[in-house]
Enzyme design. Structure first.
Site, mmCIF file in Angstrom:
data_model
loop_
_atom_site.group_PDB
_atom_site.id
_atom_site.type_symbol
_atom_site.label_atom_id
_atom_site.label_comp_id
_atom_site.label_asym_id
_atom_site.label_seq_id
_atom_site.Cartn_x
_atom_site.Cartn_y
_atom_site.Cartn_z
ATOM 1 N N ASN A 9 -6.639 -48.379 41.156
ATOM 2 C CA ASN A 9 -7.066 -49.309 42.267
ATOM 3 C C ASN A 9 -8.694 -48.525 42.140
ATOM 4 O OD1 ASN A 9 -8.545 -49.700 45.044
ATOM 5 N ND2 ASN A 9 -6.928 -48.686 46.271
ATOM 6 N N LYS A 11 -10.997 -49.212 43.882
ATOM 7 C CA LYS A 11 -11.948 -49.365 45.554
ATOM 8 C C LYS A 11 -12.979 -49.900 45.070
ATOM 9 C CE LYS A 11 -8.495 -45.310 46.504
ATOM 10 N NZ LYS A 11 -8.304 -44.257 47.637
ATOM 11 N N HIS A 94 -3.403 -52.453 51.684
ATOM 12 C CA HIS A 94 -3.979 -50.778 51.764
ATOM 13 C C HIS A 94 -4.332 -50.176 52.655
ATOM 14 C CE1 HIS A 94 -6.333 -46.923 50.173
ATOM 15 N NE2 HIS A 94 -5.617 -47.600 48.999
ATOM 16 N N GLU A 96 -7.295 -48.382 53.644
ATOM 17 C CA GLU A 96 -8.114 -48.914 54.364
ATOM 18 C C GLU A 96 -8.739 -49.786 54.547
ATOM 19 O OE1 GLU A 96 -9.219 -46.771 50.296
ATOM 20 O OE2 GLU A 96 -8.609 -45.213 50.675
ATOM 21 N N GLU A 166 2.224 -44.921 50.027
ATOM 22 C CA GLU A 166 1.519 -44.411 50.335
ATOM 23 C C GLU A 166 0.765 -44.371 51.533
ATOM 24 O OE1 GLU A 166 -2.473 -45.614 46.758
ATOM 25 O OE2 GLU A 166 -2.495 -46.594 48.956
ATOM 26 N N GLY A 172 -6.983 -39.615 48.872
ATOM 27 C CA GLY A 172 -7.965 -38.970 48.952
ATOM 28 C C GLY A 172 -8.715 -37.742 48.852
ATOM 29 N N SER A 212 -3.716 -38.954 45.758
ATOM 30 C CA SER A 212 -3.478 -37.861 45.229
ATOM 31 C C SER A 212 -3.085 -37.658 44.157
ATOM 32 C CB SER A 212 -4.069 -36.603 46.239
ATOM 33 O OG SER A 212 -4.651 -36.967 47.544
HETATM 34 P P1 13P Z 1 -6.410 -40.773 45.453
HETATM 35 O O1 13P Z 1 -5.282 -41.452 44.368
HETATM 36 O O2 13P Z 1 -8.211 -40.816 45.035
HETATM 37 O O3 13P Z 1 -5.678 -39.631 46.814
HETATM 38 O O4 13P Z 1 -5.673 -43.101 46.281
HETATM 39 C C1 13P Z 1 -5.095 -43.103 46.205
HETATM 40 C C2 13P Z 1 -4.957 -44.464 46.605
HETATM 41 O O5 13P Z 1 -5.423 -45.195 47.396
HETATM 42 C C3 13P Z 1 -4.221 -45.762 45.524
HETATM 43 O O6 13P Z 1 -4.703 -47.083 46.034
#
Ligand code: 13P
Length: 249
Positions: A9, A11, A94, A96, A166, A172, A212
């Site tokens: 992803n 983003k 997601h 976010e 997740e 992150g 992560s």
């Molecule tokens: P990270 O791997 O940066 O923690 O992000 C995970 C994520 O949100 C994948 O959709």
């Protein structure tokens, strides 16, 4: 055997030049036959990514989709627009999108129904925040997220669904769920599907872990019985790291 999937992803990262460079680097690596690899660029990079991956076994996914067919939805993108650029897979739900852009379970239910009707493969994301886990409410929260968006679907629709657990506190942050925490939740999710549908379906559904995941921890996480791969954020922006994760099964 269930599908093994690693999805990146991206983003809001990678402009045109960066997309070209990253996909070209990815394309230089061998992809194991039993792993499905996906990348999810921003909307503006989808068409370019579809062209660049054409000769490689990399699936391009979108990061979102609106449930409406067309109309007054400034800034949004429809199912037919995605299909028009050759995209048939989408990430929905997601954290976010939920926390920064107000996506609710009922909005997601509509998006899921639309995406299913339009024939998309969906990577459906869900997961608890740290406070839920501290209060031991993470199982209830995950059950609510899944049941409101997905448990009205007929069994046949589940062939289009991949789940991605997740935990928000691991996204992150560098803090990963332990392999045992991931396994515990994935087994719980599979049991929910078995209770709602049946054991056959529960055993077929791919459940990815996200939060992560890095080259250094992917093998341990992917070795868990109910973890079928990963949804990768930060580490998917680097071809070497992402491919190390793809090869971590
Ligand atoms: P990270 O791997 O940066 O923690 O992000 C995970 C994520 O949100 C994948 O959709």
């Amino acid at each position: 055997m269930r599908k093994q999937i690693v999805a990146g992803n991206w983003k809001m990262n990678n402009n045109t030049l960066e997309t070209e460079s990253l996909i070209k680097s990815l394309a230089q690596h061998e992809i194991p036959d039993d792993v499905q690899v996906m990348v999810a660029p921003a909307f503006t990079q989808l068409s370019q990514s579809v062209s660049l991956t054409e000769a490689h076994s990399i699936t391009v996914a979108a990061q979102n989709m609106n449930a409406a067919d067309s109309g007054a939805h400034t800034g949004e993108v429809s199912a037919s627009m995605l299909k028009g650029v050759g995209v048939h897979t989408i990430i929905l739900g997601h954290s976010e999108r939920r926390s920064l852009y107000g996506e609710t379970d009922s909005m997601l239910q509509l998006k899921v129904q639309k995406a299913i009707a339009e024939g998309f493969q969906i990577i459906f994301c869900f997961g608890e925040e740290l406070e839920h886990r501290k209060e031991n409410k993470h199982f209830t929260l995950v059950e609510d997220q899944l049941s409101s968006a997905l448990f009205d679907l007929p069994k046949t629709a589940w062939s289009q669904i991949v789940l991605a657990y997740e935990p928000v506190w691991a996204i992150g942050t560098g803090e990963t769920a332990s392999p045992e925490q991931a396994q515990e939740m994935h087994a719980f999710i599979r049991q929910l599907i078995e209770n709602k549908y049946d054991a056959d379906l529960a055993n077929q559904i791919a459940i990815l872990y996200g939060g992560s995941v890095k080259p250094g921890n992917a093998k341990e996480i992917f070795s868990m019985q109910d973890v079928d791969g990963g949804l990768i954020g930060g580490a998917s922006l680097n071809a070497e790291d992402f491919m190390a994760i793809v090869n971590a099964f």
